[in-house]
Every structure is written in structure tokens, then in C-alpha cells.
Design a protein around this motif. Structure first.
Motif, PDB file in Angstrom:
ATOM      1  N   ASP A  85      -0.852  -5.335  -8.687  1.00 14.27           N
ATOM      2  CA  ASP A  85      -0.095  -4.451  -7.784  1.00 14.27           C
ATOM      3  C   ASP A  85       0.025  -5.077  -6.401  1.00 14.27           C
ATOM      4  OD1 ASP A  85       0.057  -2.546  -9.801  1.00 14.27           O
ATOM      5  OD2 ASP A  85      -1.590  -1.327  -9.021  1.00 14.27           O
ATOM      6  N   LEU A  86      -1.119  -5.472  -5.842  1.00 13.66           N
ATOM      7  CA  LEU A  86      -1.115  -5.994  -4.476  1.00 13.66           C
ATOM      8  C   LEU A  86      -0.395  -7.334  -4.401  1.00 13.66           C
ATOM      9  CD1 LEU A  86      -2.096  -5.084  -1.722  1.00 13.66           C
ATOM     10  CD2 LEU A  86      -4.200  -6.377  -2.083  1.00 13.66           C
ATOM     11  N   ALA A  87      -0.584  -8.178  -5.404  1.00 14.92           N
ATOM     12  CA  ALA A  87       0.087  -9.481  -5.410  1.00 14.92           C
ATOM     13  C   ALA A  87       1.605  -9.327  -5.437  1.00 14.92           C
ATOM     14  CB  ALA A  87      -0.387 -10.297  -6.608  1.00 14.92           C
ATOM     15  N   GLU A  88       2.096  -8.384  -6.239  1.00 16.16           N
ATOM     16  CA  GLU A  88       3.542  -8.162  -6.334  1.00 16.16           C
ATOM     17  C   GLU A  88       4.091  -7.577  -5.040  1.00 16.16           C
ATOM     18  OE1 GLU A  88       6.126  -8.403  -9.200  1.00 16.16           O
ATOM     19  OE2 GLU A  88       4.726 -10.079  -8.984  1.00 16.16           O
ATOM     20  N   ILE A  89       3.336  -6.679  -4.408  1.00 16.38           N
ATOM     21  CA  ILE A  89       3.780  -6.102  -3.134  1.00 16.38           C
ATOM     22  C   ILE A  89       3.885  -7.196  -2.081  1.00 16.38           C
ATOM     23  CG2 ILE A  89       3.036  -4.622  -1.220  1.00 16.38           C
ATOM     24  CD1 ILE A  89       1.948  -2.672  -3.358  1.00 16.38           C
ATOM     25  N   ILE A  90       2.889  -8.063  -2.005  1.00 17.25           N
ATOM     26  CA  ILE A  90       2.905  -9.149  -1.013  1.00 17.25           C
ATOM     27  C   ILE A  90       4.030 -10.137  -1.309  1.00 17.25           C
ATOM     28  CG2 ILE A  90       1.596 -11.127  -0.139  1.00 17.25           C
ATOM     29  CD1 ILE A  90      -0.955  -9.401  -0.702  1.00 17.25           C
ATOM     30  N   ASP A  91       4.271 -10.413  -2.578  1.00 11.63           N
ATOM     31  CA  ASP A  91       5.297 -11.379  -2.968  1.00 11.63           C
ATOM     32  C   ASP A  91       6.707 -10.825  -2.794  1.00 11.63           C
ATOM     33  OD1 ASP A  91       6.323 -13.818  -4.152  1.00 11.63           O
ATOM     34  OD2 ASP A  91       6.698 -12.635  -5.961  1.00 11.63           O
ATOM     35  N   LYS A  92       6.937  -9.590  -3.250  1.00 10.37           N
ATOM     36  CA  LYS A  92       8.285  -9.014  -3.252  1.00 10.37           C
ATOM     37  C   LYS A  92       8.619  -8.270  -1.960  1.00 10.37           C
ATOM     38  CE  LYS A  92       9.041 -10.424  -7.463  1.00 10.37           C
ATOM     39  NZ  LYS A  92       8.948  -9.502  -8.608  1.00 10.37           N
ATOM     40  N   LYS A  93       7.599  -7.880  -1.189  1.00 11.08           N
ATOM     41  CA  LYS A  93       7.788  -7.199   0.096  1.00 11.08           C
ATOM     42  C   LYS A  93       8.697  -5.967  -0.002  1.00 11.08           C
ATOM     43  CE  LYS A  93       7.224 -11.506   2.734  1.00 11.08           C
ATOM     44  NZ  LYS A  93       7.057 -12.355   1.522  1.00 11.08           N
ATOM     45  N   PRO A  94       8.356  -5.024  -0.864  1.00  9.48           N
ATOM     46  CA  PRO A  94       9.153  -3.793  -0.911  1.00  9.48           C
ATOM     47  C   PRO A  94       9.104  -3.078   0.443  1.00  9.48           C
ATOM     48  CG  PRO A  94       7.067  -3.497  -2.054  1.00  9.48           C
ATOM     49  CD  PRO A  94       7.182  -4.970  -1.758  1.00  9.48           C
ATOM     50  N   LEU A  95      10.117  -2.270   0.718  1.00 12.58           N
ATOM     51  CA  LEU A  95      10.242  -1.609   2.017  1.00 12.58           C
ATOM     52  C   LEU A  95       9.393  -0.342   2.035  1.00 12.58           C
ATOM     53  CD1 LEU A  95      14.100  -2.095   2.435  1.00 12.58           C
ATOM     54  CD2 LEU A  95      12.232  -3.568   3.225  1.00 12.58           C
ATOM     55  N   ILE A  96       8.102  -0.516   2.210  1.00 11.76           N
ATOM     56  CA  ILE A  96       7.170   0.601   2.194  1.00 11.76           C
ATOM     57  C   ILE A  96       6.468   0.736   3.541  1.00 11.76           C
ATOM     58  CG2 ILE A  96       6.788   0.603  -0.289  1.00 11.76           C
ATOM     59  CD1 ILE A  96       4.220  -0.998   0.170  1.00 11.76           C
ATOM     60  N   ASP A  97       6.036   1.967   3.827  1.00 14.24           N
ATOM     61  CA  ASP A  97       5.331   2.265   5.069  1.00 14.24           C
ATOM     62  C   ASP A  97       3.821   2.311   4.870  1.00 14.24           C
ATOM     63  OD1 ASP A  97       7.773   2.930   6.666  1.00 14.24           O
ATOM     64  OD2 ASP A  97       7.928   4.558   5.213  1.00 14.24           O
ATOM     65  N   VAL A  98       3.401   2.676   3.651  1.00 12.47           N
ATOM     66  CA  VAL A  98       1.988   2.974   3.412  1.00 12.47           C
ATOM     67  C   VAL A  98       1.545   2.435   2.057  1.00 12.47           C
ATOM     68  CG1 VAL A  98       0.294   4.836   3.062  1.00 12.47           C
ATOM     69  CG2 VAL A  98       2.083   5.098   4.795  1.00 12.47           C
ATOM     70  N   VAL A  99       0.321   1.920   2.020  1.00 13.95           N
ATOM     71  CA  VAL A  99      -0.384   1.658   0.767  1.00 13.95           C
ATOM     72  C   VAL A  99      -1.557   2.627   0.705  1.00 13.95           C
ATOM     73  CG1 VAL A  99      -1.862   0.049  -0.494  1.00 13.95           C
ATOM     74  CG2 VAL A  99       0.288  -0.754   0.494  1.00 13.95           C
ATOM     75  N   LEU A 100      -1.631   3.392  -0.372  1.00 14.77           N
ATOM     76  CA  LEU A 100      -2.744   4.310  -0.602  1.00 14.77           C
ATOM     77  C   LEU A 100      -3.725   3.609  -1.537  1.00 14.77           C
ATOM     78  CD1 LEU A 100      -4.064   7.148  -0.429  1.00 14.77           C
ATOM     79  CD2 LEU A 100      -2.577   7.853  -2.305  1.00 14.77           C
ATOM     80  N   TYR A 101      -4.971   3.455  -1.053  1.00 14.71           N
ATOM     81  CA  TYR A 101      -5.957   2.728  -1.851  1.00 14.71           C
ATOM     82  C   TYR A 101      -6.970   3.687  -2.467  1.00 14.71           C
ATOM     83  CZ  TYR A 101      -9.170  -0.754  -3.549  1.00 14.71           C
ATOM     84  OH  TYR A 101      -9.955  -1.518  -4.378  1.00 14.71           O
ATOM     85  N   PRO A 102      -7.100   3.703  -3.810  1.00 15.55           N
ATOM     86  CA  PRO A 102      -7.974   4.658  -4.486  1.00 15.55           C
ATOM     87  C   PRO A 102      -9.448   4.273  -4.421  1.00 15.55           C
ATOM     88  CG  PRO A 102      -7.005   3.200  -6.104  1.00 15.55           C
ATOM     89  CD  PRO A 102      -6.406   2.817  -4.767  1.00 15.55           C
ATOM     90  N   LYS A 103     -10.281   5.305  -4.511  1.00 16.65           N
ATOM     91  CA  LYS A 103     -11.737   5.113  -4.618  1.00 16.65           C
ATOM     92  C   LYS A 103     -12.279   4.127  -3.585  1.00 16.65           C
ATOM     93  CE  LYS A 103     -11.933   6.520  -9.452  1.00 16.65           C
ATOM     94  NZ  LYS A 103     -10.535   6.963  -9.538  1.00 16.65           N
ATOM     95  N   THR A 104     -11.850   4.311  -2.342  1.00 22.69           N
ATOM     96  CA  THR A 104     -12.371   3.497  -1.250  1.00 22.69           C
ATOM     97  C   THR A 104     -13.849   3.807  -1.050  1.00 22.69           C
ATOM     98  OG1 THR A 104     -10.207   3.564  -0.158  1.00 22.69           O
ATOM     99  CG2 THR A 104     -12.093   2.878   1.175  1.00 22.69           C
TER     100      THR A 104
END
Length: 286
Positions: A85-104
Motif C-alpha cells: 500500500d505505502l510503496a504504491e502511494i509513494i510511487d504513484k502519488k495519488p492526490l490524497i490529503d491523509v493517510v490513516l494508519y491502523p493499530k498505531t
């Protein structure tokens, strides 16, 4: 996507939508949600996570002008799907404002995600989802992380109750909720309550909203579009509250530092500050 860090406190109603059901994505803006969280974690079966990831990134590849926060809940980085998930977000750079991280569960989680996201984003926000005993025990450590990207906390009631083997009731969870609000206040970031899972029980939702708003939460997540209007109404001050706050501010400002009162109640600095907050929330929360 925002070109600067957003103030999540002004966006109280966030709607979860399963990442493998794109036909539901548009509903968030239609019902007036302040934000949509495309979920790649709990609501998506393992065999469908790759497809959900592709759908989410494609959905956020186009700019949006509707003022709705764009968020993705990724899987935990302790899983292969979270890493993907994180690798694809960093690579593709979707236009998002927030990443919600589970079970922090530690500030290491947030610092690591923040450092990795910095390769692709300057002003993206992170919301830490707290849903385990380890997470609540490390809350103050988490909010004191080195990353400015941490802009919100969210309580995961169901997973937390399961971890503690307790009932998922307001009484059983009040300590965790109070600790969440206090930790968020330390860093002056947003604090979202867990979704109310019985979307057919309107009165139950209202009761829980009254409870968490009184504790100091700034918003609540939703799992069904019909919950959004009720959540937004709950977190916006009423017209009467706004008028009273305006009068308190007026009286205090005209007192020139002398003792003053409103309808028999003394107005001191905490009362004045609270009135200012009510005015701000009334004007800014939509």
C-alpha cells in the motif's frame, strides 16, 4: 489534494468506504461528508486487497474540487499488503490529503510512515488509529513523535474492546476515550471517535455523539452515509450557543479587564476562551 497542511478539526464527519466497492465512493460528497476514507484494511478481504489498492489509487489520480478530504486507510506495515500500500502511494502519488494508519502502537510507526511519505508529499497528514492496549498505553509517546504530519488521532472501539476482552459500551471505553482526547490536546490535533456500527439505530448514534462531544472529541467516523448529517449537526454549535458566545465575548471585551458576568455567571478567561472557540466552530464547521 490540499497544497498545505489541513486543519482536521474543521472536518468532523469522515465516511469509511470499502476500497473494493468504487460505486460507493461518490456517495461521500453527495451526503455532505467532510472526508472520504477509502479503506484498504478491515473492510477488504485478503484476496481482494490488490484490486482495492489499484482502485483507490486510480480514483485519487484525478484532482477533486468538492472540498472533501481525500484519505486512504492502508494496512499495517507489519503485513505485506501494508508495505505494498505505502510503496504504491509513494510511487504513484495519488492526490490524497491523509493517510490513516491502523493499530498505531508507538511513535516509531508514525515517524517511519512520515519519513517514507516525505519522499512523495510535502504536506500530507497522518491520522493514527488507536485500537489496542499497547496503543493507548503509548499515546503520549505517539503524539510526541518528531513528525509534524501527525494531525489527528482516531479511536478504534471494536478492536480495542476485543483486545481488552471488555464490552464495547460507553461505560467500558470511557477511560480510553478520555485518554485519547487528552493526548490529542497535548499536540492540539484532531481527535475522531470510532464509528457507531449499528447504522439503523439513530438514537444510539445521537447518544454516543453527545457522550464523545462532551468528552472533547472533534469529530467522528461513519460507516454509512445516513450517519453523516447527524454527526455534522452534533459537532456544530447551535444558533443559541453561538449567540450566547457572542454576547459573552462582547461583555468581556468591553469590561476592560474588570470583573464581569453574563446572566449571573462570572466571565473569566477560560469562559471567554470557550466562547471564542464556539464562535469559531460555528463559523467554520459546515
Amino acid at each position: 489534494m490540499s497544497d498545505k497542511m489541513i486543519n482536521l478539526k474543521l472536518f468532523p464527519a469522515l465516511l469509511f468506504t470499502p476500497g473494493n466497492q468504487p460505486e460507493r465512493f461518490a456517495k461521500a460528497s453527495e451526503v455532505g461528508a467532510n472526508g472520504i476514507i477509502v479503506d484498504l484494511e478491515d473492510s477488504v478481504p485478503v484476496e481482494d486487497k490488490g484490486r482495492a489498492r489499484d482502485i483507490a489509487i486510480d480514483f485519487y489520480s484525478r484532482p477533486s474540487s468538492n472540498g472533501v478530504i481525500s484519505a486512504i486507510r492502508i494496512n499495517s506495515l507489519s503485513t505485506i499488503n501494508g508495505i505494498k500500500d505505502l510503496a504504491e502511494i509513494i510511487d504513484k502519488k495519488p492526490l490524497i490529503d491523509v493517510v490513516l494508519y491502523p493499530k498505531t502502537e508507538s511513535q516509531h510507526d508514525i515517524n517511519l510512515i512520515s519519513e517514507l511519505l516525505s519522499e512523495a508529499y510535502k504536506d500530507i497528514s497522518i491520522i493514527a488509529l488507536i485500537e489496542t492496549a499497547q496503543g493507548t498505553s503509548n499515546l503520549y509517546d505517539i503524539v510526541n513523535c518528531s513528525s509534524e504530519k501527525l494531525q489527528g488521532l482516531m479511536f478504534g472501539a471494536a478492536d480495542y474492546a476485543a483486545d481488552l476482552n471488555c464490552e464495547c459500551t460507553p461505560q467500558a471505553l470511557i477511560w480510553a476515550r478520555m485518554k485519547m482526547v487528552e493526548a490529542a490536546a497535548l499536540k492540539q490535533i484532531a481527535c475522531y471517535d470510532s464509528p457507531y456500527f449499528d447504522f439503523k439505530d439513530e438514537s444510539g448514534l445521537v447518544n454516543e455523539l453527545n457522550e464523545v462531544r462532551s468528552l472533547g472529541f472533534s469529530g467522528k467516523a461513519a460507516i454509512h452515509p445516513k450517519q453523516i448529517k447527524t454527526i455534522k449537526i452534533s459537532f456544530r454549535p447551535t444558533l443559541d450557543q453561538y449567540k450566547e458566545a457572542k454576547e459573552i465575548v462582547r461583555i468581556y471585551n468591553e469590561s476592560s479587564g474588570k470583573a464581569c458576568q453574563y446572566e449571573g455567571r462570572m466571565i473569566d478567561i477560560p469562559i471567554y476562551s470557550k466562547a471564542q472557540q464556539i464562535i469559531s466552530n460555528f463559523n467554520n464547521l459546515s
